[in-house]
Scaffold this active site. Sequence first.
Site, PDB file in Angstrom:
ATOM      1  N   TYR A 101       0.857  -1.191   0.000  1.00 19.94           N
ATOM      2  CA  TYR A 101       0.000   0.000   0.000  1.00 19.94           C
ATOM      3  C   TYR A 101       0.889   1.235   0.000  1.00 19.94           C
ATOM      4  O   TYR A 101       1.830   1.322   0.789  1.00 19.94           O
ATOM      5  CB  TYR A 101      -0.885   0.033   1.255  1.00 19.94           C
ATOM      6  CG  TYR A 101      -1.611   1.353   1.415  1.00 19.94           C
ATOM      7  CD1 TYR A 101      -2.910   1.504   0.956  1.00 19.94           C
ATOM      8  CD2 TYR A 101      -0.969   2.460   1.984  1.00 19.94           C
ATOM      9  CE1 TYR A 101      -3.567   2.719   1.062  1.00 19.94           C
ATOM     10  CE2 TYR A 101      -1.616   3.687   2.089  1.00 19.94           C
ATOM     11  CZ  TYR A 101      -2.902   3.809   1.624  1.00 19.94           C
ATOM     12  OH  TYR A 101      -3.541   5.016   1.713  1.00 19.94           O
ATOM     13  N   GLU A 189      -3.673   7.286  -3.971  1.00 22.72           N
ATOM     14  CA  GLU A 189      -3.435   6.012  -3.313  1.00 22.72           C
ATOM     15  C   GLU A 189      -3.253   4.890  -4.327  1.00 22.72           C
ATOM     16  O   GLU A 189      -3.974   4.840  -5.322  1.00 22.72           O
ATOM     17  CB  GLU A 189      -4.680   5.733  -2.451  1.00 22.72           C
ATOM     18  CG  GLU A 189      -4.560   4.634  -1.463  1.00 22.72           C
ATOM     19  CD  GLU A 189      -5.868   4.465  -0.679  1.00 22.72           C
ATOM     20  OE1 GLU A 189      -6.006   5.117   0.373  1.00 22.72           O
ATOM     21  OE2 GLU A 189      -6.734   3.708  -1.120  1.00 22.72           O
TER      22      GLU A 189
END
Length: 379
Positions: A101, A189
């Site tokens: 991530y 993101e």
Amino acid sequence: MKIHEYQAKQIFADYEIPVSDEILCHSVEDVEKAADKLGLPVVVKAQVLAGGRGKAGGVKLAKTKEELVDAANQILGMDIKGYTVEKVLTAKAISFTDEFYVGLTIDRNTKSVVFMASAEGGVEIEEVAKDNPDAIHKFVIDAEIGLMPFQARQIAFKLFDDIKLVRQGADLFEKLYRVFMDTDASLAEINPLVITADGNLMALDGKMNFDDNALFRQAEILEMREPTEDEKTEIEAKEKGLSFIKLDGNIGCMVNGAGLAMATMDIIKIYGGEPANFLDIGGSSNPQKVIDAMNLLLADKNVKAVMINIFGGITRCDDVAKGIISALDQMNINIPIVVRLSGTNAAEGLEILKKTNLVTVASMGEAAEKAIEMASQTV
Ligand code: GDP
Ligand code: MN
């Protein structure tokens, strides 16, 4: 403002962040054609403005033609968190060995951009933050200097052992930072960022949110806007000079001034009610605004009572009262309304309202109490 995964990845690709080959599709036939072009296996992915699509069954791997048609049929038209899937992304399936991530957002505590990175990729980051917060590394970036190359490498060293991946990662993170800054994003993101089977980094998913207040200087981003129903109402309101935010309660609020509008929502909550919206009609004394505002409020079927809270400064209470009267004349309103007027020409305003069957009260507290009581009695 939010955009879809396919749009975020288009932006990533413009900045040379690696993404897989993919085609946006609107029908099963589109998906079949796309798969012909890309070659099987492919991944069919719901494009909705919500996360957690994988868990909801909105991301499916198809190895054969049959699986492909099944996946497309299942996903198109599916409901994910209240959004109907109208388009899907058909992407060349990527084999990978690891998921990470990475994300950039604004941290109000440090008043800076913060880079978050975690080896716990793939799953929703909110879950990692709850169950295993130490697994998320945070790097505060000084906006004056930007993301320094050494810092990008520091982040990359947290995620990767292999020096080749550290270099690739650092380079990718600098690009992601540039995307974030250039587009006035509030979130950028990649989850998951993967190490592909051939040992390179690739963004398999992309999510971006933008600061609405910066959209005036982000023409290309603004073009990507696909407003939700609620946002459409908010945009419409803005065009009429009203600041409107829809909420989930049943008490419609009409207030002048953002501060008073906030206080109004607070006081409704204090008395145990739930506001249906934030609505600031602004400082002018234009009766048309009151009509527009009433129309906005009553379009929300959840609204069971309306609380009008006006403090007359530049706004004159008698003008607001006139606006309310013409709104009542023009519209067929069968929802109870409580009005609190205070300040400039309040007495005149209240005099005008005497002719109506509206409930008038002297204080905000009373208005909130009354509105909650009336809402509970409205079916
Ligand atoms: P989200 O659930 O909305 O975050 O959607 P994602 O795009 O992140 O997809 C969910 C999961 O599907 C990812 O975490 C991956 O594990 C998997 N996935 C997505 N694309 C591919 C792909 O090309 N190949 C493989 N093997 N898995 C994929
Ligand atoms: Mn994801």
